[in-house]
Structures are given as structure tokens and as C-alpha cells.
Design an enzyme around this catalytic site. Structure first.
Site: not given
Ligand SMILES: CC(C)(COP(=O)(O)OP(=O)(O)OC[C@H]1O[C@@H](n2cnc3c(N)ncnc32)[C@H](O)[C@@H]1OP(=O)(O)O)[C@@H](O)C(=O)NCCC(=O)NCCS
Length: 172
Positions: A97-98, A109, A136-137, A143, A145
């Protein structure tokens, strides 16, 4: 805010899927890995032939998030034998999921995860699981959350490097 929508990827979407796969993988892991390991991973897993085979597999599905006409993120779901671990018939794995860095925090996300939950419910899966790198903290916090809890570990191979993943799961 412009609305984000999700589509299931078909062979017609192979080019944006490949671009998203490579760009997001680089953005997330390039700083932690050797250029050789990165290159090996990108060319092995994200080449057109490999992605086409996966799109055609009944146990693998890709969904792409768009903002207007711009592809901004994707998710890969595995069931059955396509799962990288467990391989139970009643579980669903989120293998990837990226979201592109510049579009993170806009709920793409969340929408991709909602799609995974909808697919899992449709398939009457008992739970969704995934592996996330111990380092990948940021993703672990996302996750957590979203209701995922740790339940084990497995090895993820990136090029020549063996990395430890935390396994997390969430009931649906
Ligand atoms: C992890 C990832 C998929 C999240 O997608 P995103 O579009 O940035 O997240 P969203 O905007 O949909 O956030 C949804 C909710 O999660 C929360 N959230 C997002 N990133 C967060 C984090 N790092 N820590 C805590 N909460 C987080 C948001 O605050 C939001 O909560 P809310 O609805 O209460 O405001 C994205 O940041 C990403 O692609 N990261 C890099 C790639 C990666 O590490 N992928 C996973 C590999 S295992």
C-alpha cells in the site's frame, strides 16, 4: 479538496501502475538500501511482464487511487496461494500500500485500505494481514491507528538483504 477515487487495475493501467510502484518504492526505501539491492528489486518485481502476470492472476488484485486524472497511490491484495505467508483460504494479505509522497495525508491511504476491507468482506475473509519492515515506523503507526495488531514476524528479501518484517492483522 479534490475528491480521490479508486479503480481496480487492468492491463490498460499497467504503465501508471509500474510508475507508481517504482516511484513509491524508491521514495520509501532508497535511503536505507544499496543501489544494487534497489535496482535488483525494482527490475525483478516491477517489470511489465511480472505486473501483467499478477494483474491476470485470480488471487491478486491491484487498485489504483486517482486524484482527478492523476494516479497517486495503489494497493496490492493477495488471497490463497498468492499470499507471501499464511496462505489460508480465509485470509487476505495487503502486500503493498503506497501513496506518492506529495499526495500523502489526503486520505488516499484510508480509501485504499477501505477497499481492502470491502474486498475482504466480500470474500468472507476472517482477517486482513500484512508485513511491515521493523524500521518503517511511520507505516506501523498508520496500521496501528487503523486497528492492526502485531502477531508475528517474517523475512522480506530486498536484493541480497534479508530484512525483518512485523506481521500485523485486523479483524474485519
Ligand atoms: C502509509 C500510507 C499508505 C498512508 O497513506 P496516506 O494517504 O498518507 O494516509 P491518509 O491520509 O489516508 O491517513 C488516514 C488516517 O491515518 C492517519 N495516518 C496517516 N499516516 C500516519 C502515520 N504515519 N502515523 C499515524 N497516523 C497516520 C491519518 O492521520 C489519518 O487519520 P485521521 O483520519 O484520523 O486524520 C502512506 O503514508 C505511504 O504511502 N507511506 C509510504 C509507503 C509505506 O510505507 N507503505 C507501507 C509499506 S508496509
Amino acid at each position: 479538496m479534490t475528491s480521490i477515487y479508486i479503480i481496480r487495475a487492468t492491463l490498460e493501467n499497467i504503465t501508471p501502475l509500474q510508475t507508481l510502484s517504482v516511484t513509491t518504492f524508491r521514495e520509501t526505501y532508497e535511503a536505507y538500501n544499496t543501489p544494487e539491492d534497489m535496482q535488483h528489486h525494482l527490475s525483478t518485481h516491477f517489470n511489465t511482464a511480472q505486473l501483467s502476470t499478477e494483474i491476470n492472476s485470480p488471487d491478486i488484485s491491484y487498485y489504483i487511487a486517482f486524484q482527478q486524472n492523476t494516479p497517486i497511490g495503489y494497493i496490492r491484495l493477495n488471497t490463497g496461494q498468492a499470499q507471501t505467508d499464511l496462505k489460508d483460504q480465509d485470509t487476505l494479505e495487503i502486500e503493498r500500500i503506497y501513496v506518492l509522497q506529495q499526495f500523502q495525508g489526503l486520505k488516499a491511504g484510508q480509501l485504499l485500505l477501505d477497499k481492502a476491507i470491502a474486498v475482504a468482506r466480500e470474500k468472507k475473509a476472517a482477517f486482513i494481514w500484512l508485513g511491515v519492515w521493523t524500521k518503517n515506523e511511520k507505516a506501523q503507526a498508520f496500521y496501528h491507528k487503523q486497528g492492526f495488531v502485531p502477531f508475528g514476524q517474517h523475512i522480506f528479501r530486498l536484493g541480497a538483504d534479508e530484512q525483518m518484517d512485523i506481521l500485523m492483522k485486523r479483524d474485519i
